[in-house]
Design a protein around this motif. Structure first.
Motif, mmCIF file in Angstrom:
data_model
loop_
_atom_site.group_PDB
_atom_site.id
_atom_site.type_symbol
_atom_site.label_atom_id
_atom_site.label_comp_id
_atom_site.label_asym_id
_atom_site.label_seq_id
_atom_site.Cartn_x
_atom_site.Cartn_y
_atom_site.Cartn_z
ATOM 1 N N LEU A 39 6.341 7.220 2.134
ATOM 2 C CA LEU A 39 5.275 6.324 1.001
ATOM 3 C C LEU A 39 6.105 5.583 0.771
ATOM 4 O O LEU A 39 6.077 4.402 0.188
ATOM 5 N N THR A 40 6.651 6.021 -0.360
ATOM 6 C CA THR A 40 8.045 5.084 -1.316
ATOM 7 C C THR A 40 8.441 3.968 -0.136
ATOM 8 O O THR A 40 9.102 3.274 -0.228
ATOM 9 N N LEU A 41 9.307 5.179 1.621
ATOM 10 C CA LEU A 41 10.239 3.623 2.164
ATOM 11 C C LEU A 41 9.313 2.871 2.464
ATOM 12 O O LEU A 41 10.210 1.784 2.708
ATOM 13 N N THR A 42 8.397 3.309 2.961
ATOM 14 C CA THR A 42 7.343 2.145 3.490
ATOM 15 C C THR A 42 6.443 1.012 2.788
ATOM 16 O O THR A 42 5.708 0.464 3.351
ATOM 17 N N PRO A 52 0.920 -1.596 7.508
ATOM 18 C CA PRO A 52 0.174 -0.465 7.960
ATOM 19 C C PRO A 52 0.605 0.155 8.168
ATOM 20 O O PRO A 52 -0.021 1.286 7.918
ATOM 21 N N LEU A 53 1.709 1.036 8.871
ATOM 22 C CA LEU A 53 1.608 2.689 8.103
ATOM 23 C C LEU A 53 2.055 2.890 7.153
ATOM 24 O O LEU A 53 1.259 3.957 6.381
ATOM 25 N N PHE A 54 2.170 2.353 5.770
ATOM 26 C CA PHE A 54 1.909 2.598 4.374
ATOM 27 C C PHE A 54 0.343 2.577 4.194
ATOM 28 O O PHE A 54 0.271 3.865 3.590
ATOM 29 N N ARG A 55 -0.134 2.012 4.040
ATOM 30 C CA ARG A 55 -1.710 2.181 4.577
ATOM 31 C C ARG A 55 -2.255 2.972 4.712
ATOM 32 O O ARG A 55 -3.338 3.449 3.955
ATOM 33 N N LEU A 56 -1.818 3.304 6.689
ATOM 34 C CA LEU A 56 -2.649 4.760 7.025
ATOM 35 C C LEU A 56 -2.273 5.210 6.232
ATOM 36 O O LEU A 56 -3.117 6.711 5.930
ATOM 37 N N LEU A 57 -1.217 5.844 5.533
ATOM 38 C CA LEU A 57 -0.448 6.649 4.667
ATOM 39 C C LEU A 57 -1.206 7.070 3.128
ATOM 40 O O LEU A 57 -1.629 8.173 3.106
ATOM 41 N N LEU A 108 2.439 12.841 -6.117
ATOM 42 C CA LEU A 108 3.611 12.463 -7.275
ATOM 43 C C LEU A 108 4.515 12.315 -7.220
ATOM 44 O O LEU A 108 5.563 12.312 -8.104
ATOM 45 N N VAL A 109 4.996 13.174 -5.861
ATOM 46 C CA VAL A 109 6.302 12.599 -5.002
ATOM 47 C C VAL A 109 6.939 10.908 -5.513
ATOM 48 O O VAL A 109 8.091 10.375 -5.689
ATOM 49 N N ASP A 110 6.059 10.323 -4.607
ATOM 50 C CA ASP A 110 6.078 9.605 -4.604
ATOM 51 C C ASP A 110 6.145 8.009 -5.725
ATOM 52 O O ASP A 110 6.635 7.706 -6.318
ATOM 53 N N GLY A 111 4.954 9.037 -6.535
ATOM 54 C CA GLY A 111 5.758 8.654 -8.512
ATOM 55 C C GLY A 111 6.342 8.825 -9.296
ATOM 56 O O GLY A 111 7.460 7.605 -9.478
#
Length: 218
Positions: A39-42, A52-57, A108-111
């Protein structure tokens, strides 16, 4: 119920709860961290933006977090039976607990990773660090205290979820509270299981806070 009869049940219920929570927490932490890093990378503005991948995840994580655990338990019964051969008991409860915790950990990891100062990441990239090096040598180490806090929150949530799993025969302290405390109107059993759950939560929070404080060198 007398104390002599209650203590063995309470001890076994605590062991069953730990058996459900520990493997679920470890599996969810690994898989959720992978999802959170993606999520963080994309995300837009990330190291490898892929909208598109970020929105899907992102949508998958939101859907996973929005499902009430008791409903997820029921929905996953066929999948749980496929993996464990049964849908009842402490071992079977590990499957829905893990699935429920993965999107929670991912968010939580993304944040936590988003809070890493961009200057640190920019400096690593300027020195030629690859994406893998940036993730494993910069992002995750810099976010370690927040990740430990996130892990603690997730384990505490899993302890609560494991009690709910007792409603459909998941075993553990929740099952003990429902079968003996609620269905047999035994207040002593009910209060004892609540006390045991509180001790588990307090112990987990205390250990998590100490680990996070020790890892924070800022």
């Amino acid at each position: 119920m007398t104390g002599d009869a209650l203590w063995p049940l309470l001890w076994q219920g605590t062991l069953d709860t730990l058996w459900m929570v520990v493997p679920s927490a470890l599996a969810a932490q690994v898989l959720g961290t992978v999802l959170g890093v993606l999520l963080t990378l994309t995300r837009p503005g990330g190291l490898h933006p892929r909208r598109p991948l970020f929105r899907l995840l992102d949508a998958a994580v939101n859907v996973g977090r929005s499902l009430p655990f008791i409903i997820l338990l029921v929905l996953l019964i066929p999948f749980t039976r496929l993996l464990t051969g049964t849908s009842i008991g402490s071992t079977a409860a590990i499957v829905p607990l893990t699935v429920a915790a993965i999107p929670f950990v991912a968010r939580l990891v993304d944040g936590a990773l988003k809070d890493v100062p961009s200057g640190v990441v920019d400096a690593a990239r300027a020195m030629g660090a690859s994406t893998a090096q940036t993730v494993f040598k910069v992002l995750l180490p810099e976010a370690r205290p927040a990740l430990i806090h996130a892990f603690t929150v997730m384990v505490v949530s899993l302890i609560g979820f494991s009690a709910m799993a007792g409603a459909i025969g998941g075993g553990g302290l929740g099952d003990l509270a429902i079968r003996y405390g609620y269905q047999r109107f035994d207040t002593a059993v009910l209060l004892s299981t609540v006390a045991a759950l509180l001790l588990l939560v307090q112990g987990t929070q205390w250990a998590g806070d100490r680990a996070a404080a020790r890892s924070d060198h800022r």
